[in-house]
Write an enzyme that holds these catalytic residues in place. Structure first.
Site, PDB file in Angstrom:
ATOM      1  N   ASP A 237       0.863  -1.297  -0.081  1.00 54.21           N
ATOM      2  CA  ASP A 237      -0.110   0.052  -0.075  1.00 54.21           C
ATOM      3  C   ASP A 237       0.865   1.136  -0.051  1.00 54.21           C
ATOM      4  OD1 ASP A 237      -2.567   1.544   0.497  1.00 54.21           O
ATOM      5  OD2 ASP A 237      -3.121  -0.374   1.262  1.00 54.21           O
TER       6      ASP A 237
ATOM      7  N   ASP B 208      -3.309   4.584  -2.395  1.00 54.46           N
ATOM      8  CA  ASP B 208      -4.277   5.111  -1.402  1.00 54.46           C
ATOM      9  C   ASP B 208      -4.886   6.534  -2.170  1.00 54.46           C
ATOM     10  OD1 ASP B 208      -5.790   4.708   1.192  1.00 54.46           O
ATOM     11  OD2 ASP B 208      -5.105   6.842   1.483  1.00 54.46           O
TER      12      ASP B 208
ATOM     13  N   GLU C  91      -6.292   3.963  -5.950  1.00 57.65           N
ATOM     14  CA  GLU C  91      -7.588   4.005  -5.255  1.00 57.65           C
ATOM     15  C   GLU C  91      -8.114   5.532  -5.671  1.00 57.65           C
ATOM     16  OE1 GLU C  91      -9.952   3.868  -1.029  1.00 57.65           O
ATOM     17  OE2 GLU C  91      -8.032   4.936  -1.522  1.00 57.65           O
TER      18      GLU C  91
ATOM     19  N   HIS D 243     -11.414  -3.401   2.916  1.00 62.05           N
ATOM     20  CA  HIS D 243     -11.540  -2.995   4.119  1.00 62.05           C
ATOM     21  C   HIS D 243     -12.128  -1.845   4.497  1.00 62.05           C
ATOM     22  CE1 HIS D 243      -8.568  -0.616   2.434  1.00 62.05           C
ATOM     23  NE2 HIS D 243      -8.356   0.234   3.360  1.00 62.05           N
ATOM     24  N   ASP D 244     -12.828  -0.992   3.436  1.00 60.10           N
ATOM     25  CA  ASP D 244     -13.500   0.191   3.890  1.00 60.10           C
ATOM     26  C   ASP D 244     -15.040  -0.141   3.528  1.00 60.10           C
ATOM     27  OD1 ASP D 244     -11.453   1.686   4.333  1.00 60.10           O
ATOM     28  OD2 ASP D 244     -10.889   2.034   2.246  1.00 60.10           O
TER      29      ASP D 244
HETATM   30  C1  NOJ Z   1      -8.384   4.889   1.851  1.00 57.41           C
HETATM   31  C2  NOJ Z   1      -8.070   3.763   2.605  1.00 57.41           C
HETATM   32  O1  NOJ Z   1      -8.599   2.651   2.080  1.00 57.41           O
HETATM   33  C3  NOJ Z   1      -8.920   4.056   4.016  1.00 57.41           C
HETATM   34  O2  NOJ Z   1      -8.852   2.778   4.928  1.00 57.41           O
HETATM   35  C4  NOJ Z   1      -8.322   5.008   4.675  1.00 57.41           C
HETATM   36  O3  NOJ Z   1      -9.025   5.547   5.879  1.00 57.41           O
HETATM   37  C5  NOJ Z   1      -7.984   6.298   3.566  1.00 57.41           C
HETATM   38  N1  NOJ Z   1      -8.084   6.092   2.373  1.00 57.41           N
HETATM   39  C6  NOJ Z   1      -7.204   7.293   4.134  1.00 57.41           C
HETATM   40  O4  NOJ Z   1      -6.003   6.958   4.026  1.00 57.41           O
END
Ligand code: NOJ
Length: 560
Positions: free
Chosen positions: A98, A199, A256, A329-330
């Site tokens: 990451d 990210d 992302e 994970h989000d």
């Molecule tokens: C995206 C990540 O996947 C998430 O888990 C994180 O809280 C935010 N970006 C900030 O880094």
């Protein structure tokens, strides 16, 4: 369209904090991951995307990095990490790390210097502004609630943080900062990693004036996305990054990118532009959100999901490449969100897996998805750990007096901790995740849903995934075949064909808890048909002109 290893790969995401604890402190770690590599090898995945394992005070579980070149103490040492890479490579599994460089932790040495004085050499590594009329420099809202600005006593200015106040945004306008990031990326590339997941990488270029945005009715702050998503210099930054780092290695990148449209994704992933290989777009995970944002729950309509996927499948058909995911994970667990995690948990988990693996693009499996793990409902807010949930709860319930039950319901449906409960390995205490006390409680359904049971049962979701992954390796049509929607108006069924070198893959997916009739359109012709994969018992000689599909039935035929 070129052939690439990362188009053919199946990627598995590990959220290390919740994967496997080896030393009994209740927190997953690197040695825990190493102990499960054979399990992943059995599943058949090609690549692991490892969520952050860098040094971090863990305000946002590692997405707030205080040292980009060190491993988090709770997870192990650099030697452990090197062993992990080695053990993965021995098994033919690649590693993507990451990369979190829209922001750092406020405990990063750069920020600690930056906040000391206006003329500190690190001042411009971050985004500092004077207040406006005694208030914040603009009206932007943080993704994690409240203002996106934090006042800092020492110098009397505010710094920007699009996420928590312990995640100050880095200033990409500063070439020195960019150089530091590229050097750091090369440090990891030199260690032999196979790529990066980047990210919120389309947030790094802000409109320099940082203008106010429109405040929605009833809100105090404004989502400022128009001024930082896909910003003015984003393509320049990504091309520069590519040139200075990954272009010199045989690696992959996935960016992302919340708020990226198909048109933007085409630019980001066009092979001739050298920016990223693929993006995580967000449109399909925003379909069940109302105008008030993610916590404003709306039922999901199959028609919307189908239109959206079809738009992306067709949009990146010639130029670019899709990444395929239904959870991470989000996001809440996919079987709870898009399937039925009660009566048809196993059937719908397999149906959704069929969907992801028969679309065009690179599939991503999130840990536990291969077991059909579900969302969780903890009785009280005290059992939740995620900063996004806790900040939202504080703002809505404690500061604004909103109804507790309503807010808890939105957490049950959308909260990120749904995905972060520990991986369910077996039926022993804490699901075999730890011998200590887990940092986040285990989902109480672990006795029924766990890896030990799933690997022993040839009919499990796990073995269905194995099968899909193997099929993909043997059938390039699953990777490179074209996509065409059929039955575009069906109320329950999502069906499409993939075509490649004279073959046709016919995919029928019942997205409902009801039986539903599939009728083959007359323009799909064939002389020979063969069952390819299915999640209910069916006989090969059944006619395909008209089929009654059972609840969440998935059936795929190879036609010639
Ligand atoms: C995206 C990540 O996947 C998430 O888990 C994180 O809280 C935010 N970006 C900030 O880094």
């Amino acid at each position: 369209m070129t052939k690439q290893w990362w188009k053919e790969a199946v990627i598995y995401q590990i959220y290390p904090r919740s994967f496997k604890d080896s030393n009994g402190d209740g927190i997953g770690d690197i040695n825990g991951i190493i102990s499960k590599l054979d399990y992943l090898k059995e599943l058949g995945i090609d690549v692991i995307w490892l969520s952050p394992v860098y040094q971090s005070p863990n305000d946002d579980n590692g997405y707030d990095i205080s040292d980009y070149r060190a491993i988090m103490d709770e997870f192990g040492t650099m030697a452990d990490w090197e062993m992990l890479l080695d053990e993965m490579h021995k098994r033919g599994i690649k590693l993507i790390m990451d990369l979190v460089v829209n922001h750092s932790s406020d405990e990063h040495a750069w920020f600690m210097d930056s906040r000391k004085a206006k003329d500190n050499p690190y001042r411009d590594y971050y985004i500092w502004r004077e207040g406006k009329d005694g208030k914040e420099p603009n009206n932007w809202e943080s993704v994690f609630s409240g203002s996106a600005w934090e006042y800092d006593e020492a110098t009397g200015e505010y710094f920007l943080h699009l996420f928590s106040k312990k995640q100050p945004d880095l200033n990409w306008e500063n070439p020195k900062l960019r150089r530091e990031v590229y050097d750091m990326m090369n440090y990891w590339l030199e260690k032999g990693i196979d790529g990066f997941r980047m990210d919120v990488i389309n947030f790094i270029s802000k409109v320099p004036e940082l203008p106010d945005a429109r405040i929605p009715e009833g809100k105090q702050y404004a989502p400022g996305g128009d001024y930082f998503m896909n910003g003015p210099r984003i393509h320049e930054f990504l091309q520069e990054m590519n040139k200075e780092t990954v272009s010199q290695y045989d690696v992959m990148t996935v960016g992302e990118m919340p708020g990226a449209s198909v048109e933007e994704a085409k630019l980001y992933t066009d092979e001739n532009r050298h920016e990223t290989n693929m993006v995580f777009q967000f449109e399909h995970v925003d379909l069940d959100a109302g105008p008030g944002g993610k916590w404003d729950l709306r039922p999901l309509k199959l028609a919307d999901l189908r239109d959206n996927f079809t738009k992306w499948q067709k949009g990146l058909e010639e130029i670019g490449w899709n990444s395929l995911y239904l959870n991470n994970h989000d996001q809440p667990r996919m079987v709870s969100r898009f399937g039925n995690d009660k009566t048809y948990r196993v059937e719908s988990a397999k149906m959704l897996a069929t969907f992801l693996h028969t679309l065009k693009g690179t599939p991503y499996i999130y840990q536990g998805e291969e077991l059909g793990m579900t969302n969780v409902r903890f009785d009280t807010i005290d059992d939740y750990r995620d900063i996004e949930i806790l900040n939202m709860y504080r703002e809505k319930v404690i500061e604004n007096g909103e109804d507790v039950q309503k807010v808890m319901e939105s957490i049950y449906v959308k909260g990120r901790d749904n995905a972060r409960t520990p991986m369910q390995w077996d039926e022993s205490e804490h699901a075999g995740f730890t011998t200590g006390t887990p940092w986040l409680k285990v989902n109480p359904n672990f006795k029924e849903i766990n890896a030990k049971r799933a690997t022993a049962d040839s009919n499990s979701v796990f073995h269905y995934y194995r099968n899909l992954i193997q099929l993909r390796k043997q059938n390039p049509i699953m990777v490179y075949g074209s996509y065409d929607l059929i039955l575009p108006d069906h109320e329950q069924i999502y069906a499409y064909v993939r075509r490649y070198e004279g073959q046709t893959l016919l995919v029928m997916l019942n997205f409902s808890s009801e039986k539903s009739v599939f009728e083959l359109p007359t323009d799909v012709s064939y002389v020979d048909k063969k069952l390819f994969i299915h999640n209910y018992e069916v006989s090969d000689d059944e006619s395909i002109e008209k089929i009654e599909l059972k609840p969440y039935e998935a059936r795929v035929y190879m036609l010639k």
